[in-house]
Motif scaffolding. Structure first.
Motif, PDB file in Angstrom:
ATOM      1  N   MET A 134      -2.299  10.578  13.905  1.00  9.53           N
ATOM      2  CA  MET A 134      -0.943  10.994  13.556  1.00  9.53           C
ATOM      3  C   MET A 134      -0.996  12.335  12.840  1.00  9.53           C
ATOM      4  SD  MET A 134       0.586   7.364  12.254  1.00  9.53           S
ATOM      5  CE  MET A 134      -0.932   6.998  11.365  1.00  9.53           C
ATOM      6  N   PRO A 135      -0.811  13.433  13.571  1.00  6.11           N
ATOM      7  CA  PRO A 135      -0.876  14.753  12.929  1.00  6.11           C
ATOM      8  C   PRO A 135       0.338  15.001  12.039  1.00  6.11           C
ATOM      9  CG  PRO A 135      -0.247  14.953  15.230  1.00  6.11           C
ATOM     10  CD  PRO A 135      -0.581  13.508  15.020  1.00  6.11           C
ATOM     11  N   HIS A 136       0.075  15.701  10.909  1.00  4.20           N
ATOM     12  CA  HIS A 136       1.148  16.047   9.979  1.00  4.20           C
ATOM     13  C   HIS A 136       1.230  17.548   9.726  1.00  4.20           C
ATOM     14  CE1 HIS A 136       2.688  12.182   8.128  1.00  4.20           C
ATOM     15  NE2 HIS A 136       1.737  11.749   8.953  1.00  4.20           N
ATOM     16  N   ALA A 137       0.171  18.298  10.043  1.00  2.00           N
ATOM     17  CA  ALA A 137       0.192  19.746   9.830  1.00  2.00           C
ATOM     18  C   ALA A 137      -0.831  20.385  10.751  1.00  2.00           C
ATOM     19  CB  ALA A 137      -0.114  20.088   8.373  1.00  2.00           C
ATOM     20  N   VAL A 138      -0.551  21.630  11.163  1.00  2.00           N
ATOM     21  CA  VAL A 138      -1.464  22.350  12.037  1.00  2.00           C
ATOM     22  C   VAL A 138      -1.330  23.843  11.777  1.00  2.00           C
ATOM     23  CG1 VAL A 138       0.222  22.496  13.919  1.00  2.00           C
ATOM     24  CG2 VAL A 138      -2.228  22.665  14.438  1.00  2.00           C
ATOM     25  N   ASP A 139      -2.449  24.561  11.927  1.00  2.00           N
ATOM     26  CA  ASP A 139      -2.440  26.020  11.894  1.00  2.00           C
ATOM     27  C   ASP A 139      -3.574  26.493  12.779  1.00  2.00           C
ATOM     28  OD1 ASP A 139      -1.640  28.556  11.314  1.00  2.00           O
ATOM     29  OD2 ASP A 139      -2.642  28.669   9.352  1.00  2.00           O
ATOM     30  N   ILE A 140      -3.361  27.631  13.440  1.00  2.00           N
ATOM     31  CA  ILE A 140      -4.372  28.118  14.375  1.00  2.00           C
ATOM     32  C   ILE A 140      -4.671  29.577  14.092  1.00  2.00           C
ATOM     33  CG2 ILE A 140      -3.735  26.474  16.175  1.00  2.00           C
ATOM     34  CD1 ILE A 140      -2.207  28.740  17.559  1.00  2.00           C
ATOM     35  N   SER A 141      -5.899  29.979  14.447  1.00  2.00           N
ATOM     36  CA  SER A 141      -6.296  31.383  14.442  1.00  2.00           C
ATOM     37  C   SER A 141      -6.716  31.741  15.856  1.00  2.00           C
ATOM     38  CB  SER A 141      -7.438  31.604  13.446  1.00  2.00           C
ATOM     39  OG  SER A 141      -8.616  30.979  13.901  1.00  2.00           O
ATOM     40  N   ASN A 142      -7.390  32.869  16.019  1.00  2.00           N
ATOM     41  CA  ASN A 142      -7.761  33.298  17.370  1.00  2.00           C
ATOM     42  C   ASN A 142      -8.771  32.363  18.016  1.00  2.00           C
ATOM     43  OD1 ASN A 142      -6.086  35.528  17.211  1.00  2.00           O
ATOM     44  ND2 ASN A 142      -7.696  36.825  16.317  1.00  2.00           N
ATOM     45  N   ASN A 143      -9.724  31.861  17.246  1.00  2.00           N
ATOM     46  CA  ASN A 143     -10.834  31.116  17.829  1.00  2.00           C
ATOM     47  C   ASN A 143     -10.836  29.626  17.496  1.00  2.00           C
ATOM     48  OD1 ASN A 143     -11.755  33.558  18.835  1.00  2.00           O
ATOM     49  ND2 ASN A 143     -13.089  33.930  17.063  1.00  2.00           N
ATOM     50  N   PHE A 144     -10.049  29.212  16.528  1.00  2.00           N
ATOM     51  CA  PHE A 144     -10.088  27.801  16.150  1.00  2.00           C
ATOM     52  C   PHE A 144      -8.743  27.392  15.564  1.00  2.00           C
ATOM     53  CE2 PHE A 144     -11.217  30.060  12.329  1.00  2.00           C
ATOM     54  CZ  PHE A 144     -10.620  29.349  11.305  1.00  2.00           C
ATOM     55  N   GLY A 145      -8.579  26.094  15.434  1.00  2.00           N
ATOM     56  CA  GLY A 145      -7.382  25.546  14.827  1.00  2.00           C
ATOM     57  C   GLY A 145      -7.736  24.405  13.892  1.00  2.00           C
ATOM     58  N   ILE A 146      -6.832  24.104  12.963  1.00  2.00           N
ATOM     59  CA  ILE A 146      -7.032  23.024  11.996  1.00  2.00           C
ATOM     60  C   ILE A 146      -5.850  22.067  12.110  1.00  2.00           C
ATOM     61  CG2 ILE A 146      -7.344  22.401   9.576  1.00  2.00           C
ATOM     62  CD1 ILE A 146      -9.657  23.995  10.635  1.00  2.00           C
ATOM     63  N   ILE A 147      -6.151  20.777  12.198  1.00  2.00           N
ATOM     64  CA  ILE A 147      -5.127  19.740  12.233  1.00  2.00           C
ATOM     65  C   ILE A 147      -5.404  18.761  11.098  1.00  2.00           C
ATOM     66  CG2 ILE A 147      -4.125  17.831  13.543  1.00  2.00           C
ATOM     67  CD1 ILE A 147      -4.792  19.292  16.086  1.00  2.00           C
ATOM     68  N   ALA A 148      -4.356  18.387  10.362  1.00  2.00           N
ATOM     69  CA  ALA A 148      -4.482  17.398   9.293  1.00  2.00           C
ATOM     70  C   ALA A 148      -3.495  16.274   9.558  1.00  2.00           C
ATOM     71  CB  ALA A 148      -4.210  18.030   7.936  1.00  2.00           C
ATOM     72  N   GLY A 149      -3.923  15.040   9.311  1.00  2.00           N
ATOM     73  CA  GLY A 149      -3.051  13.894   9.523  1.00  2.00           C
ATOM     74  C   GLY A 149      -3.715  12.618   9.056  1.00  2.00           C
ATOM     75  N   PHE A 150      -3.362  11.496   9.691  1.00  2.00           N
ATOM     76  CA  PHE A 150      -3.906  10.188   9.334  1.00  2.00           C
ATOM     77  C   PHE A 150      -4.549   9.546  10.552  1.00  2.00           C
ATOM     78  CE2 PHE A 150      -0.687  10.758   6.061  1.00  2.00           C
ATOM     79  CZ  PHE A 150      -1.322  10.286   4.930  1.00  2.00           C
ATOM     80  N   ILE A 151      -5.561   8.741  10.298  1.00  2.00           N
ATOM     81  CA  ILE A 151      -6.141   7.889  11.330  1.00  2.00           C
ATOM     82  C   ILE A 151      -6.016   6.443  10.869  1.00  2.00           C
ATOM     83  CG2 ILE A 151      -7.750   9.613  12.235  1.00  2.00           C
ATOM     84  CD1 ILE A 151      -9.937   8.261  10.576  1.00  2.00           C
TER      85      ILE A 151
END
Length: 695
Positions: free
Chosen positions: A1-18
């Motif tokens: 269940m993702p709650h936040a995301v941000d991306i750059s040119n080469n990678f991205g970060i996703i934060a949420g719950f499992i």
């Protein structure tokens, strides 16, 4: 269940719950994924993950997150990536902001750097953003209770390059604060922040926007009171005692300790002189004398170990020391005279036994006749007694001189050092100190002193040290019964960055509030009370003028101050030397009750303050007891005269006893020895003449 995301040119970060195993206590756990965009199939893939682990025994460790599968604002998360590969992840439900690092050219791992936790509450990291090309972090910190009830909203700005980011980090600045206030049209509940390279946009719960534009060095973004939406900040010069040395949207910074900003330079603070008082946020150099503590009352003296004049006289008559003690020792000068007497006896013996001239015999008899006339011991019987009498005269004269000087060493207020004795602190005074309750009525002789103290008009004196605050922003209130009423000061002035107030006090039991409707840095506080003196007959009301200063290193005065000041009556009674009326004097002594930790703020605490006024509350009371000191002479004149006569008689009797022993024991033995020697010499002479006659 993702709650936040941000991306750059080469990678991205996703934060949420499992979701965890249904049998586990924690139903849903927070998790952070890094996605690599450089894969050969051009699809992002998860290459690494980080699961925040709660510390055992903390309140976060008790969370089960059972309802995390249903959307709730308290589970909001936020992510921001800068151009250097630094990643901020905010998880407000556990009150933490995490800092990670990712290799931008080869994003294969999410490296944990540190985390920031903001006490036992929710809301830290509701939104995060990078500023100043990734050198400054902006963290939206909402304070919620554990039941998610909103309390406050603030934005913390951190310098991520020159300091370490963790729970102990001190922010560059905090918004809002005492000179960056929210306009009435903007809600105090913040829900999101969005940043560009240099600017920051803040959104409130109603959707209103506040745009922070960067300001040059020496200026900070001020909030205009235009009322229009969106609100755009304008540049304003740094307040006195603060500076800003770089472009950005953060607030100005307090000048470090031992530096100042008097308004001439807002880009940097100038060093103070080494011997000056320059506290945190100083606006000027202040002399250390401005912090002088004035204490009018000292500890009442203790009585000497010996308070019997006989013992004091004997100790000083027969004591020999070094230096000054030797010169003032009566025994030393008595021994000098005795040595001269022994020398005279030796000379007289030499004249008798070794000089056969008739004139010498006449001189010797004349000298003996003179010394017999001065014989105080044998009443003219022995010429040697006359020699010893000179020693007695010296000793007794020293006793009289000591006694006369000792008599004048009372009271201690008019006495000087006792250079006539080995112990220069010796005084003809003994002391008593008592603590007595005011519920017991004083004696008639004390009552007048109490009346003078009760009628003394007092003034409260306040010094705000190292500040540019002026008198026109000050108001003063006093509590009369249950009503606060305005009172006036008698004098008020700011000279050399010291704001001085003098307030006449209507009563001695009163609460005073001093309100400064302008917040500026204040380095130290000095509180005192003054009152005029008064004398009548044998009663003396002393002038009151005491001060106590309060300062703390690496700190600045807080906006809410409390000082408790209790006054205690001190009554000194000095008994007369001639059995006349006692002399009384009286004064108040203060007892301050303050908490330095609440009286002063650190830089971290000060920049979080939003108060628009400085409130100093002073509570004056009087203790239910008073101090009674009594001073009386150890010996009065008749007693000293009597003991000197006894000392003289004792000296004569002691030496008289020695001469009696001399006449009864030593003189017969001496004559017996002389007769034996004479007979021996006579027999030896007769034998010699008989031998000569035989020839």
């Amino acid at each position: 269940m993702p709650h936040a995301v941000d991306i750059s040119n080469n990678f991205g970060i996703i934060a949420g719950f499992i979701q965890n195993d249904p049998q586990e206590r924690v139903k849903y756990s927070p998790i952070i994924y890094i996605l690599n965009f450089l894969s050969s199939n051009r699809h992002p893939i998860v290459i690494h993950q980080y699961i925040p682990i709660a510390t055992n025994g903390t309140w976060q460790d008790l969370l089960s997150n059972a309802d995390a599968n249903i959307y709730s604002a308290k589970y909001d998360m936020s992510i921001s990536i800068n151009s250097h590969g630094d990643v901020l992840v905010g998880m407000q439900h556990i009150n933490r902001v995490f800092l990670f690092s990712v290799n931008v050219s080869n994003p294969t791992q999410l490296t944990y750097i540190s985390r920031n936790t903001n006490s036992r509450s929710l809301g830290n990291g509701k939104s995060v953003a990078w500023l100043d090309n990734g050198n400054v972090a902006a963290i939206l910190v909402n304070i919620y209770s554990l039941s998610y009830q909103w309390s406050s909203s603030q934005i913390y700005f951190y310098d991520m390059q020159s300091s370490i980011y963790n729970s102990n980090s001190t922010p560059l600045s905090v918004f809002p604060n005492y000179h960056q206030l929210l306009p009435e049209s903007f809600s105090p509940v913040f829900i999101n922040i969005i940043s560009s390279t240099t600017s920051l946009t803040l959104m409130d719960v109603n959707g209103n926007l506040l745009i922070f534009n960067p300001t040059p060095p020496g200026f900070y973004p001020s909030i205009p009171a235009t009322g229009s939406i969106p609100i755009i900040t304008v540049s304003e010069a740094c307040p006195l005692g603060m500076y800003k040395d770089q472009t950005g949207i953060n607030d100005c910074i307090l000048c470090p300790t031992d530096t100042k900003n008097s308004g001439n330079a807002t880009i940097q603070c100038t060093p103070c002189a080494p011997d000056a008082f320059c506290s945190l946020g100083s606006v000027s150099e202040i002399s250390q004398s401005a912090l002088e503590i004035i204490e009018q009352v000292i500890a009442y003296p203790k009585s000497p170990e010996t308070t019997i004049f006989d013992e004091i006289l004997i100790q000083n008559m027969f004591h020999i020391g070094l230096g000054h003690c030797l010169l003032v020792s009566p025994l030393f000068w008595t021994l000098i005279v005795a040595s001269l007497a022994i020398l005279i006896v030796i000379i007289m013996g030499m004249l008798k036994f070794f000089v056969r001239h008739p004139k010498c015999a006449q001189i010797r008899k004349r000298i003996q006749w003179i010394f017999k006339k001065t014989d105080l011991i044998g009443e003219g019987e022995l010429w040697v007694g006359g020699l010893v009498s000179f020693s007695i005269v010296v000793l007794v004269s020293c006793a009289y001189a000591f006694s006369n000087a000792y008599l004048k060493q009372y009271p201690i207020e008019t006495s000087t050092d006792s250079y006539f004795a080995c112990d220069v602190s010796i005084r003809n005074a003994k002391f008593e100190t008592h603590l007595q309750t005011l519920t017991i009525p004083p004696s008639e002789t004390e009552q007048k002193m109490f009346n003078l103290l009760n009628e003394q008009r007092l003034s409260l004196n306040i010094d705000f040290i190292n500040t540019f605050i002026n008198c026109d922003v000050i108001s003063i209130q006093a509590l009369f019964g249950n009503t606060w009423s305005t009172i006036r000061w008698s004098t008020c002035q700011n000279i050399n960055s010291i704001l001085s107030l003098s307030i006449p006090l209507p009563y001695k039991h009163i609460s005073i509030q001093i309100i400064l409707a302008q917040v500026q840095t204040i380095g130290a506080l000095r509180v005192g009370v003054s009152g005029d003196k008064y004398e009548e007959d044998s009663y003396k009301l002393k002038k009151l003028n005491f001060y106590k200063s309060f300062s703390k290193n690496e700190s600045v005065l807080a906006q809410t101050l409390l000082v408790s000041l209790a006054l205690t009556k001190v009554i000194n009674e000095t008994l007369s030397m001639k059995d006349e009326k006692s002399d009384f004097s009286g004064i108040y002594i203060p007892t301050y009750t303050i908490d330095l930790n609440s009286l002063f703020l650190s830089r971290d605490q000060y920049i979080r303050s939003t108060s628009q006024t400085i409130l100093l509350s002073i509570v004056l009371t009087e203790t239910p007891y008073y101090v009674k000191n009594q001073q009386q002479p150890i010996a009065k004149q008749p007693e000293i005269v009597f003991h000197n006569v006894l000392f003289t008689v004792a000296c004569l009797k002691i030496f008289g006893l020695i001469f009696i022993l001399y006449k009864l024991i030593f003189k017969p033995i001496y004559h017996s020895l002389c007769q034996t020697v004479f007979r021996y010499r006579q027999e030896h002479k007769d034998n010699s003449e008989e031998i000569i006659g035989n020839f």
